[in-house]
Enzyme design. Structure first.
Site, PDB file in Angstrom:
ATOM      1  N   HIS A  15      -9.209  -0.287   2.511  1.00  0.00           N
ATOM      2  CA  HIS A  15     -10.000   0.213   3.644  1.00  0.00           C
ATOM      3  C   HIS A  15     -11.321  -0.535   3.788  1.00  0.00           C
ATOM      4  O   HIS A  15     -12.354   0.051   4.076  1.00  0.00           O
ATOM      5  CB  HIS A  15     -10.226   1.724   3.518  1.00  0.00           C
ATOM      6  CG  HIS A  15      -8.956   2.472   3.284  1.00  0.00           C
ATOM      7  ND1 HIS A  15      -7.986   2.646   4.253  1.00  0.00           N
ATOM      8  CD2 HIS A  15      -8.464   3.052   2.157  1.00  0.00           C
ATOM      9  CE1 HIS A  15      -6.972   3.314   3.742  1.00  0.00           C
ATOM     10  NE2 HIS A  15      -7.226   3.568   2.483  1.00  0.00           N
TER      11      HIS A  15
ATOM     12  N   GLU B  42       2.457   3.934  -4.224  1.00  0.00           N
ATOM     13  CA  GLU B  42       1.877   2.617  -4.532  1.00  0.00           C
ATOM     14  C   GLU B  42       2.869   1.776  -5.333  1.00  0.00           C
ATOM     15  O   GLU B  42       3.071   0.594  -5.041  1.00  0.00           O
ATOM     16  CB  GLU B  42       0.559   2.770  -5.302  1.00  0.00           C
ATOM     17  CG  GLU B  42      -0.567   3.423  -4.530  1.00  0.00           C
ATOM     18  CD  GLU B  42      -1.263   2.504  -3.538  1.00  0.00           C
ATOM     19  OE1 GLU B  42      -0.887   1.318  -3.414  1.00  0.00           O
ATOM     20  OE2 GLU B  42      -2.201   2.980  -2.868  1.00  0.00           O
TER      21      GLU B  42
ATOM     22  N   ASP C 103      -4.143  -2.527  -3.516  1.00  0.00           N
ATOM     23  CA  ASP C 103      -5.448  -1.876  -3.634  1.00  0.00           C
ATOM     24  C   ASP C 103      -5.417  -0.774  -4.695  1.00  0.00           C
ATOM     25  O   ASP C 103      -6.356  -0.011  -4.841  1.00  0.00           O
ATOM     26  CB  ASP C 103      -5.931  -1.341  -2.281  1.00  0.00           C
ATOM     27  CG  ASP C 103      -5.047  -0.246  -1.701  1.00  0.00           C
ATOM     28  OD1 ASP C 103      -4.082   0.185  -2.361  1.00  0.00           O
ATOM     29  OD2 ASP C 103      -5.321   0.177  -0.558  1.00  0.00           O
TER      30      ASP C 103
ATOM     31  N   ASP D  99       0.840  -1.189   0.000  1.00  0.00           N
ATOM     32  CA  ASP D  99       0.000   0.000   0.000  1.00  0.00           C
ATOM     33  C   ASP D  99       0.876   1.240   0.000  1.00  0.00           C
ATOM     34  O   ASP D  99       2.025   1.209   0.440  1.00  0.00           O
ATOM     35  CB  ASP D  99      -0.936   0.030   1.215  1.00  0.00           C
ATOM     36  CG  ASP D  99      -2.157   0.926   1.007  1.00  0.00           C
ATOM     37  OD1 ASP D  99      -2.393   1.365  -0.146  1.00  0.00           O
ATOM     38  OD2 ASP D  99      -2.869   1.196   1.985  1.00  0.00           O
ATOM     39  N   GLY D 100       0.317   2.330  -0.514  1.00  0.00           N
ATOM     40  CA  GLY D 100       0.956   3.631  -0.493  1.00  0.00           C
ATOM     41  C   GLY D 100       0.028   4.629   0.167  1.00  0.00           C
ATOM     42  O   GLY D 100      -1.184   4.425   0.203  1.00  0.00           O
TER      43      GLY D 100
END
Length: 155
Positions: free
Chosen positions: A134, A56, A79, A18-19
């Site tokens: 999320h 990302e 994501d 993730d970023g």
């Protein structure tokens, strides 16, 4: 059957990436949860002035770079539809067009895409998986927390 699963787990690594960015551009961070069988490792880092897309990409690059030897199978979970579509759909066309988009503009983050491709090519098969961010996915939530830590350490 469980023995096959354990043996199979030794032939593959999972990366959950993730970023994060505060402002876009702004301080950013990246996070990775690496899983090899029953072993896990967490990585994070960041930059003071960057974009979410760069973070990302950097998360996946750093996760792949952390693998000390080529693996038969790497499962990447992200994501980011930008990362997923970029590596699985757009990259071949960008290369064919001399790192230009369909509208003849320079590809943004071309150097990161080139690094990502080089890291991915070290391994047998890299499978790209999208997970909803999320949304309670445990490893994605961990990667997000790591990315936020990287961002906060680089303000």
């Amino acid at each position: 059957m469980p023995q096959q699963d354990e043996a199979g787990a030794r032939d593959r690594v999972e990366l959950f990436t993730d970023g994060a960015c505060s402002g876009n551009p702004g301080p950013g961070g990246w996070g990775v949860v690496l899983r090899y069988g029953t072993h896990e490792r967490e990585l994070h880092g960041g930059e003071p002035g960057t974009t979410n897309n760069k973070m990302e990409l950097t998360a996946v690059i750093e996760g792949l770079a952390a693998l000390t030897r080529p693996m038969p199978v790497v499962l990447v979970h992200t994501d980011s539809t930008y990362v997923l579509k970029g590596i699985t759909e757009w990259l071949a066309g960008w290369k064919r067009n001399g790192w230009k988009t369909a509208s003849k503009q320079p590809v943004k983050n071309a150097e990161l895409w080139q690094r990502l491709e080089a890291e991915a090519q070290r391994h047998g098969t890299v499978e790209w998986n999208w997970v909803k961010g999320h949304a309670g996915h445990p490893e994605n939530e961990r990667a997000d927390k790591l990315a936020c830590r990287g961002r906060d350490e680089n303000r």
